[in-house]
Design a protein around this motif. Structure first.
Motif, PDB file in Angstrom:
ATOM      1  N   GLU A  79       0.828  -1.211   0.000  1.00  0.00           N
ATOM      2  CA  GLU A  79       0.000   0.000   0.000  1.00  0.00           C
ATOM      3  C   GLU A  79       0.860   1.257   0.000  1.00  0.00           C
ATOM      4  OE1 GLU A  79      -2.361  -0.788   3.395  1.00  0.00           O
ATOM      5  OE2 GLU A  79      -3.697  -2.132   2.314  1.00  0.00           O
ATOM      6  N   ALA A  80       1.983   1.230   0.697  1.00  0.00           N
ATOM      7  CA  ALA A  80       2.876   2.390   0.703  1.00  0.00           C
ATOM      8  C   ALA A  80       3.478   2.625  -0.680  1.00  0.00           C
ATOM      9  CB  ALA A  80       3.974   2.198   1.739  1.00  0.00           C
ATOM     10  N   VAL A  81       3.844   1.554  -1.372  1.00  0.00           N
ATOM     11  CA  VAL A  81       4.363   1.693  -2.736  1.00  0.00           C
ATOM     12  C   VAL A  81       3.273   2.224  -3.669  1.00  0.00           C
ATOM     13  CG1 VAL A  81       5.225   0.397  -4.725  1.00  0.00           C
ATOM     14  CG2 VAL A  81       6.165  -0.036  -2.452  1.00  0.00           C
ATOM     15  N   LEU A  82       2.066   1.700  -3.541  1.00  0.00           N
ATOM     16  CA  LEU A  82       0.944   2.172  -4.363  1.00  0.00           C
ATOM     17  C   LEU A  82       0.637   3.643  -4.071  1.00  0.00           C
ATOM     18  CD1 LEU A  82      -1.273   1.504  -6.427  1.00  0.00           C
ATOM     19  CD2 LEU A  82      -2.693   0.810  -4.502  1.00  0.00           C
ATOM     20  N   LEU A  83       0.672   4.021  -2.803  1.00  0.00           N
ATOM     21  CA  LEU A  83       0.426   5.416  -2.436  1.00  0.00           C
ATOM     22  C   LEU A  83       1.494   6.321  -3.031  1.00  0.00           C
ATOM     23  CD1 LEU A  83      -1.307   7.391  -0.788  1.00  0.00           C
ATOM     24  CD2 LEU A  83       0.221   6.965   1.125  1.00  0.00           C
ATOM     25  N   SER A  84       2.746   5.907  -2.986  1.00  0.00           N
ATOM     26  CA  SER A  84       3.828   6.704  -3.569  1.00  0.00           C
ATOM     27  C   SER A  84       3.630   6.873  -5.073  1.00  0.00           C
ATOM     28  CB  SER A  84       5.177   6.040  -3.309  1.00  0.00           C
ATOM     29  OG  SER A  84       5.403   5.912  -1.945  1.00  0.00           O
ATOM     30  N   PHE A  85       3.226   5.808  -5.745  1.00  0.00           N
ATOM     31  CA  PHE A  85       2.992   5.876  -7.185  1.00  0.00           C
ATOM     32  C   PHE A  85       1.825   6.809  -7.497  1.00  0.00           C
ATOM     33  CE2 PHE A  85       0.768   4.141 -10.943  1.00  0.00           C
ATOM     34  CZ  PHE A  85       1.740   4.417 -11.885  1.00  0.00           C
ATOM     35  N   LEU A  86       0.740   6.721  -6.731  1.00  0.00           N
ATOM     36  CA  LEU A  86      -0.415   7.583  -6.982  1.00  0.00           C
ATOM     37  C   LEU A  86      -0.106   9.043  -6.677  1.00  0.00           C
ATOM     38  CD1 LEU A  86      -3.294   5.314  -5.693  1.00  0.00           C
ATOM     39  CD2 LEU A  86      -2.887   6.042  -8.046  1.00  0.00           C
ATOM     40  N   ILE A  87       0.701   9.296  -5.663  1.00  0.00           N
ATOM     41  CA  ILE A  87       1.102  10.674  -5.365  1.00  0.00           C
ATOM     42  C   ILE A  87       1.960  11.221  -6.501  1.00  0.00           C
ATOM     43  CG2 ILE A  87       2.568  12.066  -3.850  1.00  0.00           C
ATOM     44  CD1 ILE A  87       1.416  10.478  -1.513  1.00  0.00           C
ATOM     45  N   PHE A  88       2.835  10.375  -7.040  1.00  0.00           N
ATOM     46  CA  PHE A  88       3.642  10.793  -8.190  1.00  0.00           C
ATOM     47  C   PHE A  88       2.743  11.135  -9.381  1.00  0.00           C
ATOM     48  CE2 PHE A  88       5.750   9.589 -12.165  1.00  0.00           C
ATOM     49  CZ  PHE A  88       6.789  10.512 -12.163  1.00  0.00           C
ATOM     50  N   LEU A  89       1.763  10.268  -9.662  1.00  0.00           N
ATOM     51  CA  LEU A  89       0.833  10.549 -10.769  1.00  0.00           C
ATOM     52  C   LEU A  89       0.049  11.828 -10.526  1.00  0.00           C
ATOM     53  CD1 LEU A  89      -0.766   7.139 -11.781  1.00  0.00           C
ATOM     54  CD2 LEU A  89       0.800   8.544 -13.099  1.00  0.00           C
ATOM     55  N   ALA A  90      -0.421  12.005  -9.301  1.00  0.00           N
ATOM     56  CA  ALA A  90      -1.201  13.201  -8.982  1.00  0.00           C
ATOM     57  C   ALA A  90      -0.346  14.461  -9.130  1.00  0.00           C
ATOM     58  CB  ALA A  90      -1.767  13.104  -7.570  1.00  0.00           C
ATOM     59  N   SER A  91       0.919  14.380  -8.745  1.00  0.00           N
ATOM     60  CA  SER A  91       1.775  15.560  -8.863  1.00  0.00           C
ATOM     61  C   SER A  91       2.069  15.893 -10.321  1.00  0.00           C
ATOM     62  CB  SER A  91       3.072  15.354  -8.098  1.00  0.00           C
ATOM     63  OG  SER A  91       3.870  14.378  -8.737  1.00  0.00           O
TER      64      SER A  91
ATOM     65  N   PHE B 176      -7.116   2.197   3.272  1.00  0.00           N
ATOM     66  CA  PHE B 176      -6.581   0.867   3.554  1.00  0.00           C
ATOM     67  C   PHE B 176      -5.289   0.936   4.351  1.00  0.00           C
ATOM     68  CE2 PHE B 176      -8.991  -0.543  -0.371  1.00  0.00           C
ATOM     69  CZ  PHE B 176      -9.951  -1.205   0.362  1.00  0.00           C
ATOM     70  N   LEU B 177      -4.420   1.895   4.020  1.00  0.00           N
ATOM     71  CA  LEU B 177      -3.170   2.054   4.750  1.00  0.00           C
ATOM     72  C   LEU B 177      -3.443   2.475   6.191  1.00  0.00           C
ATOM     73  CD1 LEU B 177      -0.080   1.968   4.436  1.00  0.00           C
ATOM     74  CD2 LEU B 177      -0.171   4.384   3.867  1.00  0.00           C
ATOM     75  N   GLY B 178      -4.395   3.374   6.385  1.00  0.00           N
ATOM     76  CA  GLY B 178      -4.763   3.785   7.744  1.00  0.00           C
ATOM     77  C   GLY B 178      -5.332   2.634   8.546  1.00  0.00           C
ATOM     78  N   LYS B 179      -6.154   1.809   7.906  1.00  0.00           N
ATOM     79  CA  LYS B 179      -6.724   0.638   8.583  1.00  0.00           C
ATOM     80  C   LYS B 179      -5.622  -0.329   9.006  1.00  0.00           C
ATOM     81  CE  LYS B 179      -8.265  -2.615   6.122  1.00  0.00           C
ATOM     82  NZ  LYS B 179      -7.822  -3.951   6.175  1.00  0.00           N
ATOM     83  N   ASP B 180      -4.682  -0.594   8.113  1.00  0.00           N
ATOM     84  CA  ASP B 180      -3.600  -1.516   8.437  1.00  0.00           C
ATOM     85  C   ASP B 180      -2.674  -0.951   9.504  1.00  0.00           C
ATOM     86  OD1 ASP B 180      -4.522  -3.452   6.734  1.00  0.00           O
ATOM     87  OD2 ASP B 180      -3.223  -2.844   5.065  1.00  0.00           O
ATOM     88  N   LEU B 181      -2.369   0.329   9.434  1.00  0.00           N
ATOM     89  CA  LEU B 181      -1.511   0.930  10.450  1.00  0.00           C
ATOM     90  C   LEU B 181      -2.190   0.950  11.807  1.00  0.00           C
ATOM     91  CD1 LEU B 181       0.133   3.867   8.491  1.00  0.00           C
ATOM     92  CD2 LEU B 181       1.178   1.718   9.192  1.00  0.00           C
ATOM     93  N   PHE B 182      -3.500   1.190  11.828  1.00  0.00           N
ATOM     94  CA  PHE B 182      -4.232   1.158  13.090  1.00  0.00           C
ATOM     95  C   PHE B 182      -4.249  -0.264  13.659  1.00  0.00           C
ATOM     96  CE2 PHE B 182      -8.235   0.730  15.486  1.00  0.00           C
ATOM     97  CZ  PHE B 182      -7.985   1.664  16.473  1.00  0.00           C
TER      98      PHE B 182
END
Length: 92
Positions: free
Chosen positions: A20-32, A82-88
């Motif tokens: 999820e962290a890798v996916l989040l990094s990729f989506l942030i890159f796309l969004a930027s 999903f990342l927040g759920k897993d971290l919690f």
């Protein structure tokens, strides 16, 4: 002993939090690259005068955005949830 460390390393890579962290990094890159966040925020604060109108601004802009922007925004939102759920789950 190297095999044990290799197995441990690949198990760590297969954890949902890492994926999820890798996916989040990729989506942030796309969004930027695709969404100009500074312009969106400037327009949001200029056109709204309360929290309710600010949320309405984002809903209206989401509805009129193109499909790529909507998919990136939904992907970011889902990945953060999903990342927040897993971290919690790991913190308790």
């Amino acid at each position: 002993m190297r095999k044990v460390y290799a197995i441990w390393f690949f198990r760590q890579l297969a954890r949902p939090v890492f994926i999820e962290a890798v996916l989040l990094s990729f989506l942030i890159f796309l969004a930027s690259r695709y969404i100009y966040v500074f312009s969106v925020m400037r327009n949001a604060f200029n056109s709204s005068d309360s929290v309710y109108s600010l949320s309405g601004f984002f809903v209206r802009n989401f509805m009129i955005a193109d499909t790529i922007s909507q998919l990136i925004a939904l992907g970011l939102f889902a990945t953060l949830m999903f990342l927040g759920k897993d971290l919690f789950k790991f913190s308790t």
